[in-house]
Design an enzyme around this catalytic site. Structure first.
Site, mmCIF file in Angstrom:
data_model
loop_
_atom_site.group_PDB
_atom_site.id
_atom_site.type_symbol
_atom_site.label_atom_id
_atom_site.label_comp_id
_atom_site.label_asym_id
_atom_site.label_seq_id
_atom_site.Cartn_x
_atom_site.Cartn_y
_atom_site.Cartn_z
ATOM 1 C CB ALA A 12 -0.473 -0.269 1.230
ATOM 2 N N GLY A 13 2.270 1.044 -0.109
ATOM 3 C CA GLY A 13 2.912 2.057 0.348
ATOM 4 C C GLY A 13 3.768 2.552 -1.305
ATOM 5 C CG ASN A 14 4.836 7.035 -1.182
ATOM 6 O OD1 ASN A 14 3.774 7.432 -1.617
ATOM 7 N ND2 ASN A 14 5.081 7.297 -0.100
ATOM 8 N NE ARG A 20 17.729 8.274 4.441
ATOM 9 C CZ ARG A 20 19.644 8.827 4.571
ATOM 10 N NH1 ARG A 20 19.763 9.115 5.488
ATOM 11 N NH2 ARG A 20 19.643 8.183 2.697
ATOM 12 N N GLY A 37 13.491 -2.792 1.350
ATOM 13 C CA GLY A 37 13.768 -2.167 2.788
ATOM 14 C C GLY A 37 14.819 -1.438 3.766
ATOM 15 C CG ASP A 63 23.226 2.135 -3.682
ATOM 16 O OD1 ASP A 63 22.368 3.808 -3.194
ATOM 17 O OD2 ASP A 63 22.832 1.807 -3.254
ATOM 18 C CG HIS A 84 21.481 1.108 0.023
ATOM 19 N ND1 HIS A 84 21.565 2.167 -0.665
ATOM 20 C CD2 HIS A 84 20.512 1.967 1.014
ATOM 21 C CE1 HIS A 84 20.546 2.849 -1.324
ATOM 22 N NE2 HIS A 84 19.670 2.587 -0.139
HETATM 23 P P1 NAD Z 1 6.009 4.121 2.416
HETATM 24 O O1 NAD Z 1 5.791 3.887 3.837
HETATM 25 O O2 NAD Z 1 5.352 4.238 0.903
HETATM 26 O O3 NAD Z 1 5.183 2.925 2.451
HETATM 27 C C1 NAD Z 1 5.757 1.260 3.385
HETATM 28 C C2 NAD Z 1 4.702 0.416 3.277
HETATM 29 O O4 NAD Z 1 5.382 -0.697 3.605
HETATM 30 C C3 NAD Z 1 3.863 1.133 4.178
HETATM 31 O O5 NAD Z 1 2.308 0.490 3.750
HETATM 32 C C4 NAD Z 1 3.584 0.226 5.907
HETATM 33 O O6 NAD Z 1 2.156 0.690 5.709
HETATM 34 C C5 NAD Z 1 4.326 -1.271 4.590
HETATM 35 N N1 NAD Z 1 4.243 -2.475 5.893
HETATM 36 C C6 NAD Z 1 5.465 -1.536 7.050
HETATM 37 N N2 NAD Z 1 5.119 -2.637 7.927
HETATM 38 C C7 NAD Z 1 5.490 -3.801 7.132
HETATM 39 C C8 NAD Z 1 4.950 -5.076 7.395
HETATM 40 N N3 NAD Z 1 5.822 -5.496 8.504
HETATM 41 N N4 NAD Z 1 4.748 -5.882 6.487
HETATM 42 C C9 NAD Z 1 3.820 -5.740 5.581
HETATM 43 N N5 NAD Z 1 4.520 -3.678 5.090
HETATM 44 C C10 NAD Z 1 4.634 -3.035 6.262
HETATM 45 O O7 NAD Z 1 7.517 3.840 2.246
HETATM 46 P P2 NAD Z 1 8.278 3.079 0.839
HETATM 47 O O8 NAD Z 1 8.288 5.108 0.533
HETATM 48 O O9 NAD Z 1 7.762 2.267 0.203
HETATM 49 O O10 NAD Z 1 9.526 3.022 1.372
HETATM 50 C C11 NAD Z 1 9.100 2.035 1.849
HETATM 51 C C12 NAD Z 1 11.167 1.484 2.285
HETATM 52 O O11 NAD Z 1 11.734 1.367 1.121
HETATM 53 C C13 NAD Z 1 11.738 2.369 3.249
HETATM 54 O O12 NAD Z 1 12.281 1.312 4.274
HETATM 55 C C14 NAD Z 1 12.919 3.510 2.398
HETATM 56 O O13 NAD Z 1 14.084 3.328 3.471
HETATM 57 C C15 NAD Z 1 13.141 2.283 1.292
HETATM 58 N N6 NAD Z 1 14.306 2.570 0.511
HETATM 59 C C16 NAD Z 1 14.830 1.775 -0.011
HETATM 60 C C17 NAD Z 1 15.989 2.281 -1.542
HETATM 61 C C18 NAD Z 1 16.908 1.031 -1.572
HETATM 62 O O14 NAD Z 1 17.789 1.910 -2.338
HETATM 63 N N7 NAD Z 1 17.223 0.213 -1.123
HETATM 64 C C19 NAD Z 1 15.107 3.553 -2.002
HETATM 65 C C20 NAD Z 1 14.318 4.166 -1.526
HETATM 66 C C21 NAD Z 1 13.363 3.967 -0.574
HETATM 67 C C1 LMR Z 2 17.677 6.384 -1.011
HETATM 68 O O1 LMR Z 2 18.637 5.629 -1.294
HETATM 69 O O2 LMR Z 2 16.643 6.557 -1.824
HETATM 70 C C2 LMR Z 2 16.539 5.374 0.414
HETATM 71 O O3 LMR Z 2 17.595 4.223 0.096
HETATM 72 C C3 LMR Z 2 15.832 6.044 0.186
HETATM 73 C C4 LMR Z 2 16.967 6.876 1.680
HETATM 74 O O4 LMR Z 2 16.141 6.803 2.754
HETATM 75 O O5 LMR Z 2 17.856 7.523 1.550
#
Ligand code: NAD
Ligand code: LMR
Length: 321
Positions: free
Chosen positions: A41-43, A120, A158, A187, A215
């Protein structure tokens, strides 16, 4: 005469239609693959789901069953995401499972995009998320151990992605550790574009770039072996730019996006996750960057870390460069 012309026209039309059929994608009769996306349901998930169903992950013929996994409070939003997926009438989408518990979410899944976790905010490091997010991957790992396919391929998105991946693979007993990877493809993609912009070239001209490490701001984008349109990258960029602009920019690009957008990267993260999983499944001779579990034998990196290396891929496996 007229009827002869009409006959010829309808013959041409039939041939044309037949050739269209030959070119268009026909879903195969092979069993559908189950693909779980957590945080559905997230972004980030919002951009991943539509690309999974529009052939970009498993190709033009593979049907999929999508498992949308999120927390109970997001149940209504999940049904909204499912409704939109239905409205796309994707030819390859067999069905959608909405799950607010991991056991239903991971039952028999072939591929898992582990996105569900808190992002974050400004001023935080990704490591600050460990207290809240690390716990998620304990429960998810146990559920995978119980119900996921033994050859399920998993990408952890995540944050903090490397540590979460380590926690996950530790708890997903019975699934080989090589099936758990952390995403550093974002990256990698960021570094490719910074190099392309600097040297006025195309990202496809850039070969053999690598992201090493975590990361986090300690990652290292490595251009020592990189070529751009066949020339060594180091002959096209100067040391000053590499050290003062390129490296810190790639290392801190996540924070830059948060500052600009007011929210953490989403579409670029989703896109990178599709690149990572597609290349894992379909293979690629190009260097990619992937976080994998170390055993102490690779490049003197200590054992027991999830660490990003340059890899290529074939036969459903990553090979270390
Ligand atoms: P968001 O807040 O839009 O969505 C996160 C979703 O995860 C929410 O719908 C929430 O309800 C759900 N959630 C939380 N705990 C859960 C669980 N135990 N089981 C299932 N769903 C759960 O966040 P987003 O923008 O989609 O980002 C998600 C994650 O990805 C964040 O931790 C963000 O930092 C990370 N991220 C990583 C990278 C990367 O390069 N590795 C890049 C961007 C974002
Ligand atoms: C990114 O690199 O864009 C993600 O890991 C989100 C963040 O917290 O920087």
């Amino acid at each position: 005469m007229l009827s002869k012309n009409l006959q010829a026209m309808s013959k041409r039309q039939a041939l044309f239609t037949q050739s269209l059929r030959t070119f268009s994608a026909e879903p195969s009769n092979a069993p559908p693959k189950r693909v779980a996306v957590t945080g559905a349901a997230g972004n980030i998930a919002y951009s991943i789901l539509y690309r999974i169903d529009s052939e970009e992950f498993l190709g033009k013929n593979q049907r999929v069953i999508l498992h949308l996994v999120d927390l109970p409070f997001a149940e209504k939003a999940l049904t909204g995401v499912m409704a939109e997926l239905h409205d796309c009438a994707f030819p390859l989408l067999d069905s959608v499972v909405c799950a607010t518990n991991p056991t239903d979410g991971f039952r028999d899944v072939d591929y898992a995009f582990m996105v569900g976790a808190k992002p974050r905010g400004p001023g935080m490091e990704r490591a600050d998320l460990l207290k809240d997010n690390g716990q998620i991957f304990v429960g998810v790992g146990k559920a995978m151990a119980d119900v996921a396919k033994r050859d399920c391929k998993t990408i952890v998105v995540g944050n903090p992605a490397n540590t979460n991946c380590l926690i996950l693979q530790n708890h997903a007993k019975g699934i080989p550790s090589e099936n758990f990877t952390a995403m550093t493809r974002l990256d990698h993609n960021r570094a490719l574009t910074q190099l392309a912009l600097k040297t006025n070239s195309k990202v496809t001209d850039i070969k053999k770039m690598a992201i090493w490490g975590n990361h986090s701001p300690t990652m290292y984008p490595d251009v020592r072996n990189t070529t751009i349109a066949g020339k060594p990258a180091l002959s096209l960029i100067d040391d000053d730019w590499k050290i003062k602009e390129f490296t810190p920019r790639v290392q801190k690009r996540g924070a830059e996006i948060i500052e600009l957008r007011g929210a953490s990267s989403a579409a670029s993260a989703g896109s990178a996750s599709i690149d990572h999983m597609r290349d894992w499944v379909s293979g690629s001779n190009e260097w990619q960057s992937v976080g994998i579990l170390t055993d102490g034998s690779q490049y003197n990196v200590p054992a027991g870390l999830i660490f990003s290396f340059p890899v290529t891929s074939s036969n459903g496996k990553f090979q270390l460069v």
